[in-house]
Write an enzyme that holds these catalytic residues in place. Structure first.
Site, mmCIF file in Angstrom:
data_model
loop_
_atom_site.group_PDB
_atom_site.id
_atom_site.type_symbol
_atom_site.label_atom_id
_atom_site.label_comp_id
_atom_site.label_asym_id
_atom_site.label_seq_id
_atom_site.Cartn_x
_atom_site.Cartn_y
_atom_site.Cartn_z
ATOM 1 N N GLN A 1 1.068 -1.163 -0.118
ATOM 2 C CA GLN A 1 -0.092 0.034 0.055
ATOM 3 C C GLN A 1 0.653 1.636 0.074
ATOM 4 O OE1 GLN A 1 -3.364 0.120 -0.803
ATOM 5 N NE2 GLN A 1 -3.673 -2.116 0.584
ATOM 6 N N GLU B 1 1.112 -16.785 -1.212
ATOM 7 C CA GLU B 1 0.516 -15.477 -2.448
ATOM 8 C C GLU B 1 1.707 -16.882 -4.210
ATOM 9 O OE1 GLU B 1 1.760 -12.823 -4.864
ATOM 10 O OE2 GLU B 1 0.224 -12.183 -2.621
ATOM 11 N N CYS C 1 -10.234 -4.006 -3.057
ATOM 12 C CA CYS C 1 -10.305 -3.204 -3.783
ATOM 13 C C CYS C 1 -11.480 -2.510 -4.555
ATOM 14 C CB CYS C 1 -8.550 -2.547 -3.982
ATOM 15 S SG CYS C 1 -8.516 -4.235 -6.023
#
Length: 223
Positions: free
Chosen positions: A49, A99, A174
């Site tokens: 971020q 991930e 998001c």
């Protein structure tokens, strides 16, 4: 105050962040971010971020809402460089991070070392494959954290989550459109307790959404 400059070549017409070619032309290969008492190493191929103040508030809220008591196992899907998982590790029994981006996972492993965190492991794997095969070894998950890209989570991943049956899901998104689509599908087993918006990009229409979903058969402090 510049720490790093890369020259990026991208011939794609897509708005996606795709590097056809990258070249470090000034100073450091990595940059460092410090949030609260935690330090993070971030590479050019890793996501983090950009609004540090909002990110710190965001991570603190996730930690607060998770309400862990050092006896819960946490699974962090789409974990990136490990930001959320590292914040939660302080109060968790153990944290597993998953991930697909190999560079992000290498950063996450380094971040765990930098912060001297022992109760966390990171896996470089496709989330769907992990849940349907590798994750058979790790079934006792109390809290599931999901932070997918704008496309949200696929139907196969949602079905795998329902089979996994965690007590609580904290879903960060998001993209409100895919967020509401996904929590509707998860409502087969989960009640949405609350949704909280976070303004990472002031003066733009973009927001981050945090949703707290609770298993129908589980009662938490939210009640």
């Amino acid at each position: 105050n510049l720490k790093s400059i890369y020259l990026i070549t991208n011939d794609s017409k897509s708005s996606a962040v795709i590097f056809d070619k990258k070249e470090l032309i000034y100073k450091d290969e990595f940059i460092f971010e410090e949030l609260d008492k935690f330090k993070f190493i971030i590479g050019i191929n890793s996501f983090f971020q950009v609004n540090s103040e909002a990110a710190l508030d965001f991570y603190r809220k996730i930690k607060k809402y998770a309400s862990l008591e050092k006896k819960e196992n946490v699974l962090d899907l789409f974990c990136g460089v490990g930001g959320i998982g590292i914040f939660l590790s302080e109060d968790a029994k153990f944290v597993f991070g998953v991930e697909l981006n190999k560079d992000a996972i290498l950063n996450a492993i380094e971040n765990a070392k930098i912060n001297n965190i022992k109760n966390i492991s990171f896996y470089n794997s496709d989330v769907r494959k992990f849940l349907n095969s590798e994750f058979n070894y790790y079934k006792d998950i109390d809290l599931l954290v999901v932070n997918p890209p704008r496309a949200g989570i696929s139907n196969k991943i949602k079905r795998a989550i329902l089979r996994l049956n965690p007590k609580v899901i904290i879903y960060s998104s998001c993209n409100p459109t895919t967020f509401f689509r996904d929590i509707k599908d998860l409502s087969l087993k989960y009640n949405i307790k609350f949704i909280e918006p976070f303004d990472f990009f002031p003066k733009t229409p973009h927001i981050e959404i945090l949703g707290y979903l609770e298993n129908n058969s589980f009662k938490s402090f939210m009640d």
